[in-house]
Design a protein around this motif. Sequence first.
Motif, mmCIF file in Angstrom:
data_model
loop_
_atom_site.group_PDB
_atom_site.id
_atom_site.type_symbol
_atom_site.label_atom_id
_atom_site.label_comp_id
_atom_site.label_asym_id
_atom_site.label_seq_id
_atom_site.Cartn_x
_atom_site.Cartn_y
_atom_site.Cartn_z
ATOM 1 N N THR A 1 -15.175 -33.544 -100.339
ATOM 2 C CA THR A 1 -14.845 -32.124 -100.332
ATOM 3 C C THR A 1 -13.848 -31.878 -101.457
ATOM 4 O O THR A 1 -13.352 -32.825 -102.081
ATOM 5 C CB THR A 1 -14.219 -31.686 -98.992
ATOM 6 O OG1 THR A 1 -12.927 -32.301 -98.857
ATOM 7 C CG2 THR A 1 -15.105 -32.056 -97.801
ATOM 8 N N ASP A 2 -13.508 -30.629 -101.679
ATOM 9 C CA ASP A 2 -12.533 -30.289 -102.721
ATOM 10 C C ASP A 2 -11.193 -30.992 -102.496
ATOM 11 O O ASP A 2 -10.468 -31.273 -103.448
ATOM 12 C CB ASP A 2 -12.310 -28.780 -102.779
ATOM 13 C CG ASP A 2 -13.531 -28.029 -103.273
ATOM 14 O OD1 ASP A 2 -14.445 -28.660 -103.838
ATOM 15 O OD2 ASP A 2 -13.570 -26.797 -103.095
ATOM 16 N N GLU B 1 -10.113 -34.421 -104.492
ATOM 17 C CA GLU B 1 -9.700 -34.537 -105.897
ATOM 18 C C GLU B 1 -8.379 -35.282 -105.972
ATOM 19 O O GLU B 1 -7.465 -35.035 -105.200
ATOM 20 C CB GLU B 1 -9.574 -33.156 -106.536
ATOM 21 C CG GLU B 1 -10.903 -32.485 -106.736
ATOM 22 C CD GLU B 1 -10.797 -31.119 -107.394
ATOM 23 O OE1 GLU B 1 -9.692 -30.721 -107.812
ATOM 24 O OE2 GLU B 1 -11.830 -30.439 -107.477
ATOM 25 N N GLU C 1 -12.745 -34.186 -110.040
ATOM 26 C CA GLU C 1 -13.227 -32.873 -109.620
ATOM 27 C C GLU C 1 -14.349 -33.058 -108.612
ATOM 28 O O GLU C 1 -15.088 -34.044 -108.668
ATOM 29 C CB GLU C 1 -13.755 -32.090 -110.822
ATOM 30 C CG GLU C 1 -14.221 -30.698 -110.476
ATOM 31 C CD GLU C 1 -14.704 -29.894 -111.689
ATOM 32 O OE1 GLU C 1 -14.872 -28.688 -111.531
ATOM 33 O OE2 GLU C 1 -14.916 -30.472 -112.774
ATOM 34 N N ARG D 1 -17.524 -30.792 -107.397
ATOM 35 C CA ARG D 1 -18.275 -29.579 -107.723
ATOM 36 C C ARG D 1 -19.599 -29.600 -106.964
ATOM 37 O O ARG D 1 -20.379 -30.533 -107.108
ATOM 38 C CB ARG D 1 -18.525 -29.529 -109.227
ATOM 39 C CG ARG D 1 -19.080 -28.232 -109.722
ATOM 40 C CD ARG D 1 -19.329 -28.206 -111.232
ATOM 41 N NE ARG D 1 -18.432 -29.029 -112.019
ATOM 42 C CZ ARG D 1 -18.832 -29.751 -113.068
ATOM 43 N NH1 ARG D 1 -20.093 -29.780 -113.430
ATOM 44 N NH2 ARG D 1 -17.966 -30.463 -113.751
ATOM 45 N N GLY E 1 -4.810 -30.179 -108.139
ATOM 46 C CA GLY E 1 -6.006 -29.347 -108.052
ATOM 47 C C GLY E 1 -6.379 -28.694 -109.360
ATOM 48 O O GLY E 1 -7.177 -27.763 -109.399
#
Length: 81
Positions: A7-8, A11, A28, A30, A51
Amino acid sequence: MERDHVTDDDEGKAVVDSHGEKIGMVTEVRSGTAYVDADPGLADTIRSKLGWGDADQDDYPLEKSRIHTVTDDEVRLKDEF
């Protein structure tokens, strides 16, 4: 909590092989795909943890099928056979 997808929030996490050896860092995420820098410098590490990371031509997409588990600290890859 362990899971098998990124998931985000992943990162900046270390990417390790099945033996626990660090092989890179997630710069990253995406569309559910993690992009990995195999040789992150200090600036890359800080940007990703804040982030601010963006994948560039030196980053590699990590196939979802290669991920064994994602923990609070790392993305662990499956054994290669």
